[in-house]
Motif scaffolding. Sequence first.
Motif, PDB file in Angstrom:
ATOM      1  N   HIS A   1     -10.087   2.569  -5.172  1.00  0.00           N
ATOM      2  CA  HIS A   1     -10.281   2.131  -3.798  1.00  0.00           C
ATOM      3  C   HIS A   1     -11.312   1.009  -3.731  1.00  0.00           C
ATOM      4  O   HIS A   1     -12.201   0.909  -4.577  1.00  0.00           O
TER       5      HIS A   1
ATOM      6  N   ARG B   1       0.834  -1.212   0.000  1.00  0.00           N
ATOM      7  CA  ARG B   1       0.000   0.000   0.000  1.00  0.00           C
ATOM      8  C   ARG B   1       0.861   1.252   0.000  1.00  0.00           C
ATOM      9  O   ARG B   1       0.547   2.237  -0.701  1.00  0.00           O
TER      10      ARG B   1
ATOM     11  N   GLY C   1     -12.553   2.167   0.766  1.00  0.00           N
ATOM     12  CA  GLY C   1     -11.597   3.080   1.384  1.00  0.00           C
ATOM     13  C   GLY C   1     -10.157   2.652   1.332  1.00  0.00           C
ATOM     14  O   GLY C   1      -9.270   3.437   1.698  1.00  0.00           O
ATOM     15  N   GLN C   2      -9.869   1.447   0.882  1.00  0.00           N
ATOM     16  CA  GLN C   2      -8.494   0.950   0.817  1.00  0.00           C
ATOM     17  C   GLN C   2      -7.937   1.139  -0.592  1.00  0.00           C
ATOM     18  O   GLN C   2      -8.597   0.788  -1.584  1.00  0.00           O
ATOM     19  N   LEU C   3      -6.719   1.666  -0.687  1.00  0.00           N
ATOM     20  CA  LEU C   3      -6.082   1.913  -1.977  1.00  0.00           C
ATOM     21  C   LEU C   3      -5.695   0.578  -2.619  1.00  0.00           C
ATOM     22  O   LEU C   3      -4.958  -0.208  -2.027  1.00  0.00           O
ATOM     23  N   THR C   4      -6.174   0.337  -3.827  1.00  0.00           N
ATOM     24  CA  THR C   4      -5.886  -0.914  -4.523  1.00  0.00           C
ATOM     25  C   THR C   4      -5.354  -0.713  -5.938  1.00  0.00           C
ATOM     26  O   THR C   4      -5.030  -1.698  -6.611  1.00  0.00           O
TER      27      THR C   4
END
Length: 450
Positions: free
Chosen positions: A68, A52, A71-74
Amino acid sequence: MSRPQPLGRADLLAPLTPAPGAVERVGVEVECALLDPATGTGARYSGPRGVRAVLAAVLERWGGEPEHDTGQLTGVRLPDGSSVTLEHGGQIEYSSTPAPGVGGAVDEVRAALERLADLAAGFGLALVPGGNLPFGRLADVEWVPMTRGAAMRRYFAGLGPAGERAPHVMALSLSTQATLDFLGPEDLTRKLRMQTAVAPVVSALLVNSPLLEGRPCGLLSHRSWAWLRTDPRRGGLLPPALRPDVSAEDLVDWALGIPLIHYRTADGRYHRAPDGTFADLLRDGLPDGTGPTAAHWAAHLSQLWTDTRVRRTLELRGADGPPAPHLAALPALWTGLTYHPPSREAAWELTRGHTAEEHRAARAELPARGPDTRLGDTPVRALAAELLRLARTGLEARVAAGLEPPHVPAHLDPLDEIAATGRTFAHQCLERWHGDLRTDPARYVAAHRI
């Protein structure tokens, strides 16, 4: 809110139709591991040296739009249309912009991977392409927090033995893929049938995942072996594509008979789809009572992992990724065979007589035997040598037409050597592992990193 209109046949065919004005271009995708240079183990998603953090640095330094999942950067969509995205175990993939030819696509990929390797080195990580993560253990993987990944793992677990190796494919496999174009219905038929007929030969030629958990696994391609145990209904052979007259209609009929794994709701979360085929879903609807939409159908097509995945393009995804110096070999092979009509038709005539049963038998054999596999009664090495000759002829014709720089046919040289000697990338890897690398992960990473 009114309920969407039920999907009709035209809606199902639309994503399998090329965009208006489509031309023949070449895209390349390279999946790489981010490895600790001392131990060879894969980076975790979180933490100051995690995947990340690397992806956040890509966004900060290169610009673009973040992707995202809850909310998580992917992933990052870069300003030029290329992208850097994550696979489920933390593998990082660079996808090029479509280029007019292999030469331009490979130049872009090499430059981008060198930049990415330099950036990763700042986090104490090495960027390593190939066929799999050779030192990681599944038990040590920190799954990237993608809700679709969790839904996929539940789905595969429910398949029993037919899905038992799916976690290894999701977390530990790597590949290099080419994306090519088709221009209309007849062009789809001619390209797809050839690509399907020759696919096991290409996969046998390019075996390159012989190490697992830091030791030889007894196979030349653990990746290919694991894919045989990752819902074979939706991976590997695309059965209707062996027909001489295969069409988009045939692909729709086949895809309707396979379940949707997951779908996305308005809140951005992914959910397991109901049991049953996509055809059942059209009849019975989703749990909330609504019918599947065009977005659900597009998602379903992306959940099919055949050797050639058909959407608006042809994505060649069956083979292990080559070592870093030879990444260009795979897109060069597929471009030479696909975009030169005489080579394409000759390749189809060479391989068209083999049945689906013979294809499945070859796929079961190739993880251990590589180019010593037989397709029916025919040795794969002999087929590979002829396919490489046809691909080189195709690339030379593209050079003569001004579509490629003069050096592009030489990208096939390492594959010619494999066909001539039987000494695959996997054999070369094992020889070095027991030789100058002294079974040392640090030496392995130093030898294979970009």
